[in-house]
Design a protein around this motif. Structure first.
Motif, mmCIF file in Angstrom:
data_model
loop_
_atom_site.group_PDB
_atom_site.id
_atom_site.type_symbol
_atom_site.label_atom_id
_atom_site.label_comp_id
_atom_site.label_asym_id
_atom_site.label_seq_id
_atom_site.Cartn_x
_atom_site.Cartn_y
_atom_site.Cartn_z
ATOM 1 N N GLY A 1 1.279 7.914 -3.547
ATOM 2 C CA GLY A 1 2.206 7.253 -2.629
ATOM 3 C C GLY A 1 3.620 7.278 -3.191
ATOM 4 O O GLY A 1 3.823 7.180 -4.410
ATOM 5 N N ALA B 1 4.727 4.910 -5.952
ATOM 6 C CA ALA B 1 4.042 4.849 -7.260
ATOM 7 C C ALA B 1 5.090 5.006 -8.367
ATOM 8 O O ALA B 1 5.913 5.927 -8.333
ATOM 9 N N TYR C 1 -0.072 3.923 -3.920
ATOM 10 C CA TYR C 1 -1.439 4.316 -4.311
ATOM 11 C C TYR C 1 -1.434 5.624 -5.111
ATOM 12 O O TYR C 1 -0.511 6.446 -4.996
ATOM 13 N N GLU D 1 -4.665 8.278 -5.687
ATOM 14 C CA GLU D 1 -6.106 8.429 -5.420
ATOM 15 C C GLU D 1 -6.444 9.895 -5.230
ATOM 16 O O GLU D 1 -5.575 10.698 -4.872
ATOM 17 N N GLY E 1 0.783 -1.241 0.000
ATOM 18 C CA GLY E 1 0.000 0.000 0.000
ATOM 19 C C GLY E 1 0.806 1.278 0.000
ATOM 20 O O GLY E 1 0.346 2.292 0.522
ATOM 21 N N GLU F 1 4.342 10.618 0.632
ATOM 22 C CA GLU F 1 3.262 10.920 -0.305
ATOM 23 C C GLU F 1 3.501 12.272 -0.966
ATOM 24 O O GLU F 1 4.075 13.165 -0.348
ATOM 25 N N ARG G 1 -8.722 12.408 -2.992
ATOM 26 C CA ARG G 1 -9.486 12.459 -1.731
ATOM 27 C C ARG G 1 -9.382 13.862 -1.142
ATOM 28 O O ARG G 1 -8.314 14.480 -1.193
ATOM 29 N N SER H 1 -2.685 6.503 -14.942
ATOM 30 C CA SER H 1 -3.768 6.634 -13.950
ATOM 31 C C SER H 1 -4.885 7.557 -14.437
ATOM 32 O O SER H 1 -4.633 8.489 -15.212
#
Ligand code: FAD
Length: 300
Positions: A73, A76, A62, A64, A59, A168, A66, A84
């Motif tokens: 992440g 990645a 990621y 995403e 994990g 991140e 939000r 993506s």
């Protein structure tokens, strides 16, 4: 060449990696995609006593959206970012990720490794500067969110503290009439660019720009935030004259070195052209047009 001997540790989480770094001391380094570190180790320009491998952390890769932010992440891979839906929605991310080196490097190299490496020729930093991104870190003293403009302090140097890691990258989500574009000029795919330019605009309508950002790569020891170039566009109607002034201001902000990629004068001229192209693509995208953009290659 074969690297000098080193211990190998596999981290189970970023917190575990930080703990291992603290335990192993300054001679330990983390391994992400290995696309910068492993070649340096093979040339024995880097001789870490221990490697802490981030590749098996669940994990950590990621991508995403939000709370009004795209969160990427650290692990990645460039290729995953390029493919993506988030990069389809924020095409400057695709411009950058899809053009880095070649497919092998893009399949292994990570956004976290690139940002931590702080190579002045890297593609990510100017793009993240234009987007006003933040870098979330984790370390012995907990988590920090650092604007990318404060994260890179010098060539190959960041404000990361001992045993602190990039966790991140956060990019503000884009709304209507906001867009950006990135272009870099390269001699061929598997080399770093000669010069690069990232432009981001927030338009009030088709003509009037409320805010702009311009960032340049490869023309300074750190990526250059071209403040005057952005000022030539922000709060202005975008006329051919404003575009000329922005390109000229970007050329003036560039501080390139003469090297095997070209003379300082050549790189400065290149910056003017790249800024114009990135700006025109940003404006078209802000109008809702689909514009293909990315790295450009010398005709050899
Ligand atoms: C042939 C070739 C051509 C290339 N061309 C380009 C190019 O045109 N444009 C471009 O942008 N890049 C280019 N690269 C570099 C590539 O993008 C790498 O992916 C990137 O520089 C480093 O990412 P990595 O994941 O491979 O990191 P690694 O090589 O694994 O690590 C790089 C450094 O960052 C540290 N590090 C890694 N992850 C973290 C983390 N999460 N937190 C803290 N520190 C960390 C490591 O300890 C190391 O010091 C090229 C590489 C090669 C081999």
């Amino acid at each position: 060449m074969i690297p000098a001997p080193y211990e190998y540790h596999r981290a189970a989480s970023l917190e575990d990696a930080s703990r291992l770094l603290l335990e192993l001391g300054e001679e330990a380094q983390v391994l992400a995609g290995g696309q910068s570190l492993i070649p340096l180790m093979k040339l024995r320009l880097a001789r870490p006593a221990a490697l802490v491998d981030l590749n098996h952390i669940p994990g950590a890769a990621y991508i995403e959206q939000r709370d009004g932010q795209v969160r990427i992440g650290a692990m990645a891979r460039h290729a995953a970012v390029a493919d993506s839906p988030e990069a389809a929605a924020i095409p400057i991310l695709h411009d950058c990720a899809a053009g880095i080196a070649d497919v092998q490097v893009r399949n292994m190299g990570t956004i976290g490794g690139s940002v931590a490496e702080a190579d002045p020729h890297g593609d990510w930093a100017p793009v993240l500067l234009a987007l006003g991104a933040g870098v979330v870190t984790t370390g012995p003293e907990g988590e920090r969110t650092i604007p990318i403009s404060q994260f890179i302090s010098d060539a190959f140097t960041t404000v990361l503290r001992p045993a602190e890691l990039v966790r991140e990258i956060r990019v503000p989500a884009q709304v209507e009439r906001m867009s950006g574009a990135y272009t870099a000029f390269k001699r061929c795919a598997p080399v770093y660019p000669t010069a690069s330019a990232a432009v981001w605009v927030n338009m009030m309508d088709e003509d009037f720009c409320m805010e702009a950002r311009v960032a340049l790569g490869c023309v300074g020891l750190t990526p250059v935030v071209a403040t005057e170039a952005a000022a030539a566009l922000s709060g202005q109607a975008i006329t051919p004259h404003a575009i000329d002034r922005a390109a000229e201001a970007a050329m003036a902000a560039a501080d390139p070195q003469t090297d095997l990629r070209g003379s300082a004068d050549y790189k400065r001229l290149l910056v003017g052209t790249l800024v114009r192209r990135a700006l025109l693509a940003s404006l078209a995208r802000a109008r809702g047009e689909r514009v293909a953009m990315g790295h450009e290659y010398a005709a050899l």
